[in-house]
Write a protein that holds these residues in place. Structure first.
Motif, PDB file in Angstrom:
ATOM      1  N   ALA A 152      -7.009  -2.922  11.526  1.00 20.07           N
ATOM      2  CA  ALA A 152      -8.342  -3.464  11.804  1.00 20.07           C
ATOM      3  C   ALA A 152      -8.598  -4.747  11.022  1.00 20.07           C
ATOM      4  CB  ALA A 152      -9.405  -2.419  11.466  1.00 20.07           C
ATOM      5  N   GLY A 153      -7.945  -4.906   9.878  1.00 22.47           N
ATOM      6  CA  GLY A 153      -8.150  -6.090   9.054  1.00 22.47           C
ATOM      7  C   GLY A 153      -7.256  -7.261   9.397  1.00 22.47           C
ATOM      8  N   PRO A 196      -5.733   7.044   8.736  1.00 19.67           N
ATOM      9  CA  PRO A 196      -6.853   6.153   8.386  1.00 19.67           C
ATOM     10  C   PRO A 196      -6.425   4.887   7.644  1.00 19.67           C
ATOM     11  CG  PRO A 196      -7.427   8.442   7.967  1.00 19.67           C
ATOM     12  CD  PRO A 196      -5.975   8.439   8.325  1.00 19.67           C
ATOM     13  N   ALA A 197      -5.493   4.993   6.691  1.00 21.96           N
ATOM     14  CA  ALA A 197      -5.086   3.802   5.934  1.00 21.96           C
ATOM     15  C   ALA A 197      -4.403   2.788   6.841  1.00 21.96           C
ATOM     16  CB  ALA A 197      -4.172   4.200   4.778  1.00 21.96           C
ATOM     17  N   TRP A 198      -3.546   3.265   7.746  1.00 17.73           N
ATOM     18  CA  TRP A 198      -2.884   2.384   8.708  1.00 17.73           C
ATOM     19  C   TRP A 198      -3.904   1.767   9.661  1.00 17.73           C
ATOM     20  CZ3 TRP A 198       0.859  -0.623  10.306  1.00 17.73           C
ATOM     21  CH2 TRP A 198       1.032  -0.892  11.663  1.00 17.73           C
ATOM     22  N   ASP A 199      -4.816   2.587  10.176  1.00 14.58           N
ATOM     23  CA  ASP A 199      -5.824   2.086  11.104  1.00 14.58           C
ATOM     24  C   ASP A 199      -6.676   1.007  10.440  1.00 14.58           C
ATOM     25  OD1 ASP A 199      -4.755   4.032  12.674  1.00 14.58           O
ATOM     26  OD2 ASP A 199      -6.519   5.328  12.684  1.00 14.58           O
ATOM     27  N   GLN A 200      -7.013   1.205   9.176  1.00 12.50           N
ATOM     28  CA  GLN A 200      -7.813   0.227   8.442  1.00 12.50           C
ATOM     29  C   GLN A 200      -7.028  -1.069   8.234  1.00 12.50           C
ATOM     30  OE1 GLN A 200      -9.280   1.705   4.706  1.00 12.50           O
ATOM     31  NE2 GLN A 200     -10.398  -0.162   4.213  1.00 12.50           N
ATOM     32  N   GLN A 260       0.809  -1.220   0.000  1.00 13.70           N
ATOM     33  CA  GLN A 260       0.000   0.000   0.000  1.00 13.70           C
ATOM     34  C   GLN A 260       0.845   1.274   0.000  1.00 13.70           C
ATOM     35  OE1 GLN A 260      -3.199  -0.001   2.924  1.00 13.70           O
ATOM     36  NE2 GLN A 260      -3.317  -2.238   2.870  1.00 13.70           N
ATOM     37  N   HIS A 315      -3.628  10.310  13.683  1.00  9.32           N
ATOM     38  CA  HIS A 315      -4.622   9.419  13.084  1.00  9.32           C
ATOM     39  C   HIS A 315      -4.275   9.188  11.623  1.00  9.32           C
ATOM     40  CE1 HIS A 315      -8.339   7.351  12.588  1.00  9.32           C
ATOM     41  NE2 HIS A 315      -8.870   8.246  11.787  1.00  9.32           N
TER      42      HIS A 315
END
Length: 351
Positions: free
Chosen positions: A340-341, A333-337, A243, A331
């Motif tokens: 989460a996966g 978002p791409a890392w957090d997502q 990514q 924050h």
């Protein structure tokens, strides 16, 4: 301190000569000595004992130019290429802050320092190596082809210690603290955790509640923490690469934490070692040492700080990975997502 006289210096040197292909730490372990004792045996030969004071060492490092900085624990090695600069001294904690070399140092653990100039089949290899009171490596600095050798000579001359003996007094290693939980304070842990405004408040909180990092992770529960499968660490690096994300990787021991901030590109599994092999950043991780992995969320004033953290079977922290902070924003978002996966560990397997 206790003197371990298991082998005389000349015996250590002879054993080294017969095992030139072995890493110093592995050879020392096979000989029943510490790596610091192995290095000290060569004092006056191709090793010079130096002052181990950070305030003596670090102001002189910038003049070396480009070098490689290495920090390790039993399960992970981090190597960064760059130039030392922007040193901040502190009685209990010191820092080096540059784009490539980013360190947090704890002066009380910097006990023995050595300059090594060793002839190899690839030429003279020069390094500055620091060890703690137990004789275990804290931090190492390796010169590169473009490093300033005149400044190296000046550094060794200026930092040379009065004591140039070939033996090293060591203390017993402090055992790794196992997970510590205070079952009476779990609800307070959760409520105070949710109120945090900075990640650095976490260890103060766990200490106040008579817990430690891993103990708190084991009882806090979602949405604060989630247990992951051990294999998710290598999978996480692969997804970061694919990514094009930037991350922060923290690897440390009691005396030093070294940090990589940026992307990863070349990943390779070699036996039990999972490796990042980029031109200016290498990571070598013993995948088989990973016993527990946790996805962790800590609230901050800049937004949630999400990390993936791996521990060994004894409860020791191997490494932490965060999304790289951008400006005032924690924050990503791409890392957090991505986190989460990652696959959760089955509840029946969580310790």
């Amino acid at each position: 301190m206790t003197e371990q006289v298991l082998l005389a210096p000349d015996q250590i040197c002879a054993a080294y000569a017969k095992n030139t292909g072995k890493r110093d730490r592995d050879l020392a372990e096979s000989l029943g000595i510490t790596e610091g004792q192995l290095v000290a045996a060569f004092a006056g030969i191709d090793v010079t004992r130096l002052s181990a004071s950070l305030d003596d060492i670090f102001p002189m490092l910038n003049g070396l130019g480009e070098v490689m900085a290495l920090t390790r624990n039993l399960s992970c090695v981090i190597e960064k290429v760059g130039q030392y600069d922007n040193y901040h001294s502190g009685a209990h904690a010191s820092m080096v802050l540059t784009e490539e070399i980013d360190l947090r140092m704890f002066p009380g653990q910097w006990v023995h320092a050595f300059a090594i100039e060793r002839e190899t089949d690839k030429g003279t290899k020069r390094s500055l190596q620091v060890f703690d009171a137990a004789g275990d490596a804290v931090h190492k600095i390796f010169l590169r082809d473009g490093s300033d050798l005149n400044h190296w000579d000046e550094l060794v001359s200026n930092l040379q210690a009065d004591d140039q003996s070939q033996t090293l007094s060591v203390e017993p290693r402090k055992p790794t603290e196992a997970a510590k939980v205070n079952t009476d304070k779990v609800e307070l842990l959760r409520s105070e955790w949710a109120k945090m405004t900075d990640t650095h408040q976490f260890l103060r909180l766990t200490s106040k509640l008579k817990m430690n990092r891993l103990g708190a992770y084991r009882v806090a529960g979602e949405p604060l923490v989630r247990a992951l499968e051990p294999a998710t660490v290598s999978q996480m690096f692969e997804q970061v690469r694919d990514q094009g994300l930037e991350i922060m990787v923290f690897v440390g021991n009691r005396g030093c934490i070294e940090i990589h901030g940026g992307s990863v590109e070349t990943l390779k599994q070699m036996g039990p070692w999972f490796n990042v092999l980029d031109p200016r950043f290498n990571l070598h991780l013993r995948s088989d040492h990973i016993a527990e992995v946790w996805a962790v969320t800590k609230p901050t004033q800049r937004g949630p700080a999400v990390s993936v953290e791996a521990f060994d079977a004894g409860g020791g922290l191997i490494l932490q990975i965060f999304g790289r902070r951008s400006g005032e924003n924690d924050h990503r978002p791409a890392w957090d997502q991505l986190v989460a996966g990652l696959q959760s560990k089955k509840e029946t397997e969580v310790a």
